[in-house]
Write an enzyme that holds these catalytic residues in place. Structure first.
Site, PDB file in Angstrom:
ATOM      1  N   LYS A 154       0.829  -1.019  -0.010  1.00 29.76           N
ATOM      2  CA  LYS A 154      -0.051  -0.102  -0.073  1.00 29.76           C
ATOM      3  C   LYS A 154       0.755   1.368   0.042  1.00 29.76           C
ATOM      4  O   LYS A 154       2.000   1.304   0.498  1.00 29.76           O
ATOM      5  CB  LYS A 154      -0.924   0.117   1.180  1.00 29.76           C
ATOM      6  CG  LYS A 154      -1.677   1.107   1.443  1.00 29.76           C
ATOM      7  CD  LYS A 154      -2.633   1.152   2.541  1.00 29.76           C
ATOM      8  CE  LYS A 154      -3.265   2.740   2.863  1.00 29.76           C
ATOM      9  NZ  LYS A 154      -4.105   2.550   3.778  1.00 29.76           N
ATOM     10  N   GLY A 155       0.527   2.348  -0.893  1.00 30.04           N
ATOM     11  CA  GLY A 155       1.330   3.437  -0.715  1.00 30.04           C
ATOM     12  C   GLY A 155       0.375   4.542  -0.685  1.00 30.04           C
ATOM     13  O   GLY A 155      -0.611   4.641  -0.064  1.00 30.04           O
ATOM     14  N   GLY A 158      -2.184   4.136  -3.787  1.00 29.96           N
ATOM     15  CA  GLY A 158      -2.313   2.743  -4.481  1.00 29.96           C
ATOM     16  C   GLY A 158      -2.014   1.747  -3.710  1.00 29.96           C
ATOM     17  O   GLY A 158      -1.401   1.771  -2.747  1.00 29.96           O
ATOM     18  N   VAL A 160      -1.679  -2.595  -3.859  1.00 29.70           N
ATOM     19  CA  VAL A 160      -1.291  -4.008  -4.802  1.00 29.70           C
ATOM     20  C   VAL A 160      -1.772  -5.248  -3.994  1.00 29.70           C
ATOM     21  O   VAL A 160      -1.373  -5.357  -2.499  1.00 29.70           O
ATOM     22  CB  VAL A 160       0.317  -4.095  -5.088  1.00 29.70           C
ATOM     23  CG1 VAL A 160       0.379  -5.378  -5.791  1.00 29.70           C
ATOM     24  CG2 VAL A 160       0.572  -2.871  -6.010  1.00 29.70           C
ATOM     25  N   ASP A 275      13.652   7.012 -11.919  1.00 30.75           N
ATOM     26  CA  ASP A 275      13.599   6.682 -10.302  1.00 30.75           C
ATOM     27  C   ASP A 275      14.457   5.323 -10.189  1.00 30.75           C
ATOM     28  O   ASP A 275      13.668   4.347  -9.573  1.00 30.75           O
ATOM     29  CB  ASP A 275      12.394   6.526  -9.746  1.00 30.75           C
ATOM     30  CG  ASP A 275      12.315   6.507  -8.155  1.00 30.75           C
ATOM     31  OD1 ASP A 275      13.440   6.982  -7.487  1.00 30.75           O
ATOM     32  OD2 ASP A 275      11.408   6.116  -7.495  1.00 30.75           O
TER      33      ASP A 275
END
Length: 586
Positions: A154-155, A158, A160, A275
């Site tokens: 988790k960000g 978003g 996954v 990045d």
């Protein structure tokens, strides 16, 4: 922010080293770059295997100061909107390869320092209680129906999850896999802003590009934009952790060769990644044929280096914009310069050195000026110092990429050839180097394993250099330069004498607050040099004596106390000289 009163929640908000923080504190977020409204969260494509157990390591809570804001600033997130955190949980996978199995087990046992639980109070993070729940079943476009299984990460905006097919599916990877990675982004998140995420555009252009994980389906379901992707294995960060936070130069060389190949294909599509770092390079799923293959993920910061006409984008500099991860970003990124191919390669150089040495000299800075201090340290650290204890190819690679021009096309083949002496036999390679061995690309003399890739390859062998190769050198002499600043009167002599011993002569001097600055060059063409530090400004008798000896003034500076430093050199292009001294008020 009020104090966090729940010890459980406090425990979930990890305190880590702020030396990994990527941007300004939460009260001063970095404004977004013009290419997009915001970056999608830093979430790997996915990691895991069906039925694989999880292990989480949650540190004990630290006491928050009264009235202080307690946030979790995730160390190495690449983002335009910082700070934000990502929760990635290590998955222990069974693998036929003992080395990779050890990696997976190490990740599961130790946890991932980079990937902690996200703090709900974090800037840019979404409060799960205020958004729609993740769909229990997913069906987008022509995709099969997937059941949303365990959460992988988790960000800021978003998440996954593992997706399991309701029926069918026998493969481990690909569109017919029985397990996939489902990446959810809420339509109101900063990465979407009620339109499909910017990352989708990049994936659509790069889908099928070598080294980029495949996106099989994408679409919107309810309030979420969803990507259906292959599940991948551990990241290079995980591997580095499992190896005791020190990677062998041979393994790093394999990574270098394959990563350069991936970036070459990536750049050929007109994009720079923006990045590059260990967390964004993942291996294939353990136990699968691709478990030794390297993949580049997280395309949310990718940008175009060429326009629609095929021309390189124009140079620009916006010091208020930073894109990337502070630890691995190029010096140009710190200065807000438009990203180009050289920046990805410079970040790769820092990544490789970090994997070998376990630390970079600019780690440890904190506070509001962190990015500035890191940039200053990067620019002041010589390749010799940075690459100490590393084999010579890594220093050569760093010097090559840091001296590239903004619009220069990298010589990928030459960069790959730097590492050929460190590449072991195919059976001993921990990382496949398929990308360096494609047909039509001269890759030094790297050996080929035809069983590792279905694509045709050109067979090349290790051995003596090919006789048909030609090396071209410029006749221009190498330039060497040294500078000293804040030099007191009593230290001038030792700096000048040491420079003269190394073949350097002073080309420029300056003074501030009665301290001196010296610039010494190797390309001045001076035969010898003398100087005088005089308590009066311009000692006329001394200057005239030196003129008689064919020395001429080449640099001069005056201090606030009235003293002067005069440099006179032999070997100047002129043979006559005069000066005029005007006294104020006359």
């Amino acid at each position: 922010m009020p104090e966090l009163r729940s010890s459980t929640r406090q425990a979930r908000l990890r305190f880590r080293k702020l030396d990994d923080q990527q941007a300004e504190p939460a009260v001063k977020p970095v404004p977004p770059a013009p290419q997009r409204a915001g970056k999608c969260d830093h979430i790997p494509a996915a990691r895991g295997r069906k039925g694989a157990p999880w292990r989480r390591v949650v540190p004990a809570p630290r006491r928050a100061r009264k009235g202080a804001e307690v946030v979790d600033l995730d160390a190495n997130l690449g983002s335009e909107h910082l700070p934000k955190a990502v929760a990635i949980h290590a998955v222990v996978c069974e693998s036929k390869d003992p080395a990779l199995n050890k990696v997976a087990q190490g990740v599961g046992n130790k946890g991932m320092r980079m990937d902690g639980e996200s703090a709900e109070k974090l800037v840019g993070a979404e409060d799960d209680s205020t958004i729609a729940p993740i769909p229990e079943r997913v069906h987008v476009g022509n995709s099969p129906v997937y059941i949303t299984d365990r959460k992988l990460g988790k960000g800021g905006f978003g998440q996954v999850y593992v997706g399991r097919r309701v029926s069918g599916g026998t493969a481990r990877t690909g569109p017919h896999a029985y397990e996939v990675a489902l990446k959810f982004e809420h339509r109101s998140s900063k990465g979407c802003n009620f339109v499909p995420p910017y990352e989708w555009q990049v994936y659509q252009t790069l889908n099928g590009c070598y080294g980029v994980p495949a996106v099989h389906y994408k679409g919107r379901q309810g309030d979420y934009y969803i990507l259906v992707m292959d599940i991948l294995g551990p990241s290079l960060w995980d591997v580095w952790n499992s190896l005791g936070q020190a990677m062998s130069p041979h393994m790093a060389a394999c990574i270098a060769v394959e990563a350069i190949s991936i970036l070459e294909k990536f750049h050929s599509k007109g994009f720079v990644h923006g990045d590059v770092k260990p967390e964004n390079f993942l291996l294939g799923l353990p136990g699968s044929p691709e478990e030794k293959k390297l993949f580049l993920i997280d395309l949310g910061l990718a940008s175009k280096w060429r326009d629609s006409s095929g021309q390189h984008v124009d140079y620009d500099q916006r010091p208020d914009i930073f894109r990337g991860t502070i630890r691995y970003a190029s010096a140009h990124a710190h200065l807000g310069r438009t990203g180009s191919r050289r920046d990805d390669l410079e970040s790769l150089a820092y990544t490789l050195i970090f994997l070998i040495k376990g630390r970079l000299p600019w780690q440890g800075y904190q506070g509001d000026t962190k990015s500035f201090l890191v940039c200053k340290k990067k620019m002041a650290t010589s390749p010799d110092m940075l690459c100490s204890f590393c084999p010579p190819p890594f220093k050569q690679f760093l010097e090559s990429v840091t001296n590239m021009k903004f619009d220069e096309e990298p010589n990928y083949a030459k960069l790959i050839s730097l590492f050929e002496s460190l590449i072991e036999s195919p059976a001993s390679r921990p990382i496949r180097i398929d990308g360096a061995l494609k047909v039509g690309q001269k890759r030094g003399r790297l050996p080929v394993n035809h069983e590792e890739d279905d694509q045709p390859k050109k067979k090349v062998r290790l051995g003596s250099p090919a006789s048909q190769w030609i090396s071209v050198y410029n006749a221009r002499r190498p330039m060497k330069q040294r500078y000293h600043y804040n030099v007191a009167d009593n230290r001038l002599q030792q700096h000048i004498e040491k420079g003269n011993e190394d073949g350097l002569y002073i080309s420029c001097v300056a003074s501030s607050a009665n301290l001196w600055a010296l610039i010494m060059d190797a390309g001045t063409d001076f035969g010898s040099q003398v100087y005088e530090l005089s308590p009066v400004f311009l000692h006329k008798d001394w200057i005239m004596d030196q003129w008689e000896k064919s020395f001429y003034i080449t640099a001069i500076a005056g201090a606030l106390n009235g003293s002067s430093l005069v440099l006179m050199s032999k070997g100047t292009p002129y043979t006559q000289q005069s000066y005029k001294l005007e006294i104020a008020g006359e």
